[in-house]
Design an enzyme around this catalytic site. Structure first.
Site, PDB file in Angstrom:
ATOM      1  N   CYS A 193     -37.441 101.315  -1.846  1.00 11.37           N
ATOM      2  CA  CYS A 193     -37.565 100.554  -0.605  1.00 11.37           C
ATOM      3  C   CYS A 193     -38.969 100.802  -0.060  1.00 11.37           C
ATOM      4  CB  CYS A 193     -36.468 100.928   0.394  1.00 11.37           C
ATOM      5  SG  CYS A 193     -36.458 102.662   0.889  1.00 11.37           S
ATOM      6  N   ALA A 194     -39.123 100.766   1.242  1.00 10.10           N
ATOM      7  CA  ALA A 194     -40.451 100.884   1.845  1.00 10.10           C
ATOM      8  C   ALA A 194     -41.070 102.258   1.614  1.00 10.10           C
ATOM      9  CB  ALA A 194     -40.378 100.582   3.337  1.00 10.10           C
TER      10      ALA A 194
END
Length: 137
Positions: free
Chosen positions: A89-90
């Site tokens: 993810c981020a």
């Protein structure tokens, strides 16, 4: 007077060894993923589990966009049951990769988390694909 670091004693060396060796069964890092992709040894599917919009703004080249909330048995049916998925993810401030890993594990799928996420990828100096069509499941 002790610090907060040493207030709780460290685990024994045997316990630490078991813990850290076991972590490799659950995690990989950006460098290892980059190395595999660079050498053409992609024996895993790299899933960007953020939104399609964030994926379009920048993602790891070769990754597939599949938001964690959309990971279903139907979407995974395109892959053999023993396919290894690597989710990201981020970055460390985001738990989306963990959510994606949980969903895959509940479906009986092998899964590892790419620690550092996109932030770690960028920190390593690796290229990011931007503005490319979304590769989705």
């Amino acid at each position: 007077m002790s610090s907060h670091v040493s207030a709780i004693p460290a685990a024994s060396s045997d316990q630490a060894l078991a813990h850290f060796e076991r972590a490799f069964a659950f995690e990989t890092d950006c460098w290892d993923v980059h190395d595999a992709l660079s050498r053409g040894v992609q024996d895993f599917v790299l899933l960007d589990v953020r939104s399609h919009e964030l994926y379009e703004r920048g993602h790891v080249p070769g990754s597939v966009s599949l938001p964690h909330g959309k990971i279903t048995a139907g979407k995974m049916a395109a892959y053999p049951m023993d396919t290894l998925f690597v989710v990201y993810c981020a970055g460390p401030h985001c738990n989306g990769a963990h959510r994606g890993a949980v969903r895959l594990a509940k479906l009986g799928r092998p899964v590892k988390l790419m620690i550092g996420g996109l932030t770690g990828w960028i920190d390593e100096g690796f290229d990011v694909a931007i503005g490319q069509p979304v590769a989705t499941l």
